[in-house]
Design a protein around this motif. Structure first.
Motif, mmCIF file in Angstrom:
data_model
loop_
_atom_site.group_PDB
_atom_site.id
_atom_site.type_symbol
_atom_site.label_atom_id
_atom_site.label_comp_id
_atom_site.label_asym_id
_atom_site.label_seq_id
_atom_site.Cartn_x
_atom_site.Cartn_y
_atom_site.Cartn_z
ATOM 1 N N GLU A 294 -5.857 1.183 -11.024
ATOM 2 C CA GLU A 294 -4.879 2.269 -10.979
ATOM 3 C C GLU A 294 -3.479 1.647 -11.072
ATOM 4 N N GLU B 104 0.836 -1.204 0.000
ATOM 5 C CA GLU B 104 0.000 0.000 0.000
ATOM 6 C C GLU B 104 0.870 1.253 0.000
ATOM 7 N N GLU B 105 1.895 1.294 0.856
ATOM 8 C CA GLU B 105 2.804 2.439 0.913
ATOM 9 C C GLU B 105 3.583 2.584 -0.386
ATOM 10 N N ARG C 99 -3.584 -1.140 -8.294
ATOM 11 C CA ARG C 99 -4.637 -1.128 -7.267
ATOM 12 C C ARG C 99 -5.996 -1.362 -7.936
ATOM 13 N N VAL D 214 2.530 6.122 -7.355
ATOM 14 C CA VAL D 214 1.526 6.976 -7.999
ATOM 15 C C VAL D 214 1.972 8.436 -7.961
ATOM 16 N N LYS D 215 2.538 8.846 -6.849
ATOM 17 C CA LYS D 215 3.031 10.220 -6.715
ATOM 18 C C LYS D 215 4.198 10.473 -7.671
ATOM 19 N N HIS E 36 2.666 1.628 -3.392
ATOM 20 C CA HIS E 36 1.786 2.093 -4.462
ATOM 21 C C HIS E 36 1.522 3.592 -4.351
ATOM 22 N N ARG E 37 1.267 4.086 -3.140
ATOM 23 C CA ARG E 37 1.018 5.524 -2.964
ATOM 24 C C ARG E 37 2.205 6.343 -3.441
ATOM 25 N N THR F 181 0.863 1.627 -11.844
ATOM 26 C CA THR F 181 2.200 2.207 -11.958
ATOM 27 C C THR F 181 3.069 1.146 -12.635
ATOM 28 N N ASP G 72 9.464 10.695 2.067
ATOM 29 C CA ASP G 72 9.323 9.737 0.960
ATOM 30 C C ASP G 72 10.549 8.848 0.796
#
Length: 477
Positions: A270, A242-243, A277, A249-250, A245-246, A272, A366
């Protein structure tokens, strides 16, 4: 107002004078001395510490960790340094930590280089003296070295005037870094070495980053230091899908290597380059046929030759074109520094079909997530003195990320060859190691997976625990 230490001196002199008048006055003498001592003790800033780095606070992680640890134990911290890069949120938002900015002096813009350097040092000296006196008294001043010219002498002077304890944290030798540009025999390097040795001996206490440096300080300069190894703070750990992917995406918004190959977002997914996701269920999975993620971080300085990595990547590309069963590769090189533009131009000249390179600067929050998402780390730090260890590898190990690191004198204190990573001598050996390790993906039984498992099971000591055991007793002594 006169320094509080002057009160104690006056009290002592008065007490001795009274005691010498007659025996009847002895009680008065004791009372005078006691009052002076109590006034001095009451006025001393026992819980105030100045942390100083003559550099960018945001790019000085070890000193940020010092400041955070001090604040965690109730100390009020004045954090002095350049405000070039945003520090970590734990520093910027901590009410116990006050950032005291200083300006980066340039010296004269014309004239001989030696004159330019001398004027720069003079400007820095005056600025540091003014700022340190203005910030008020501290029980301790903790200074990063290097850079130590002119900050070592100025800190010693201020500590002498204020009665503060002066702690130096030796990350390396400054004169050895200067020698990379000027050569060992250059007059300015010889002066810097003398300065560092002479004023370094005047500190009250010393910390250093390796046992090799501790032994060298004692043997050659007569300085007794305590080893405080760099350790990863709690924020450095493996990232969940989850982390990951976030973050991906950024990053895909500004860096094309993170964009999905083939199909983009659609069909309720969604995407990358590395993850997907399901927007209906929220479940994140790895993308089929995803590339491997190779990560290196750098300050883009002369003690890191990134041509070694670029040549290794050329070899990797050629191997895939020759039919080798290797995954496509995304190489992320993070950091800021003087040679970044030089290497960026070299990267632009490369023509790869299976390897992509990007050079982002990441927010402090990040960076640990990216480390915790990568498959393999590469470290090109060689150490100008051969006595310090690369903090980037410490951070990688905190995220259980195996590493290939260029071999130098004391690297064995951190990297255990064929246990948590590999050491290499040149670009050819690095290329062979990268190909060997990444050929295992996504096999959970390969050597890369074994290195990661060893890191997971090693129960690495974290910064807070190490700092409490090493530095806290030093402050109380």
């Amino acid at each position: 107002m006169a320094p509080l230490s002057a009160v104690l001196v006056v009290g002592c002199v008065s007490a001795l004078w009274l005691a010498g008048l007659c025996s009847v006055c002895s009680s008065v003498a004791v009372a005078s001395l006691s009052c002076a001592l109590l006034l001095w003790l009451a006025g001393r800033p026992w819980r105030c510490v100045c942390v100083l780095v003559l550099g960018d606070i945001g790019r000085s992680p070890r000193m940020q960790y010092h400041a955070a640890s001090l604040a965690r134990h109730g100390y009020t911290v004045s954090f002095v340094g350049y405000l070039g890069t945003k520090p970590h949120r734990d520093i910027a938002e901590n009410k116990k930590i006050k950032i005291v900015p200083i300006s980066e002096m340039r010296g004269l813009a014309v004239g001989p280089k030696l004159l330019q350097y001398v004027t720069k040092v003079m400007q820095q000296s005056m600025q540091l003296l003014f700022v340190l006196l203005k910030t008020g008294a501290h029980s301790h001043v903790l200074l990063q070295n290097p850079p130590g010219l002119p900050s070592i002498a100025i800190c010693w002077l201020v500590c002498s005037l204020r009665g503060s304890r002066f702690i130096m944290d030796w990350h390396n030798y400054g004169y050895t870094i200067m020698a990379l540009s000027h050569g060992d025999g250059h007059p300015i390097v010889r002066v810097a070495r003398w300065y560092e040795k002479f004023f370094g001996r005047l500190s009250s206490d010393n910390l250093c980053v390796t046992n090799a440096m501790r032994d060298d300080l004692q043997r050659n300069w007569g300085i007794k230091a305590t080893t405080l190894y760099d350790k990863p703070p709690a924020m450095f750990q493996e990232a969940s899908l989850e982390e990951q992917h976030r973050l991906f995406v950024k990053m895909r918004e500004t860096h094309s290597p993170f964009q999905p190959r083939g199909c983009s977002d659609g069909d309720g997914v969604e995407r990358t380059a590395f993850t997907e996701r399901n927007l209906t269920t929220g479940r994140v999975t790895r993308s089929a046929g995803r590339p491997a993620l190779l990560l290196s971080s750098t300050s883009w300085t002369e003690d890191e030759d990134f041509a070694v990595l670029l040549k290794a990547l050329e070899d990797y590309e050629a191997s895939i074109k020759g039919g080798a069963a290797l995954p496509a590769l995304v190489c992320v090189i993070t950091g800021k520094g003087p040679q970044k533009e030089h290497y960026r131009k070299l990267i632009e000249q490369l023509s790869f079909a299976h390897v992509q390179i990007c050079t982002p600067w990441l927010e402090a929050e990040d960076y640990p997530v990216l480390l915790g998402s990568a498959d393999l780390g590469v470290c090109l730090h060689t150490s100008s003195s051969g006595l310090d260890l690369p903090m980037k590898v410490v951070d990688m190990f905190g995220c259980c990320l195996p590493v290939c690191a260029v071999r130098f004198q004391c690297l064995h204190e951190l990297v255990k060859h064929d246990e948590n990573g590999l050491m290499f001598e040149d670009s050819e050996e690095l290329a062979q190691q990268i190909k060997s390790l990444l050929s295992d993906l996504p096999n959970a039984q390969g050597r890369l997976a074994r290195f990661r498992k060893n890191l997971q099971e090693s129960r690495q000591q974290r910064w807070d625990e190490s700092w409490d055991q090493t530095v806290l007793p030093l402050l109380a002594s």
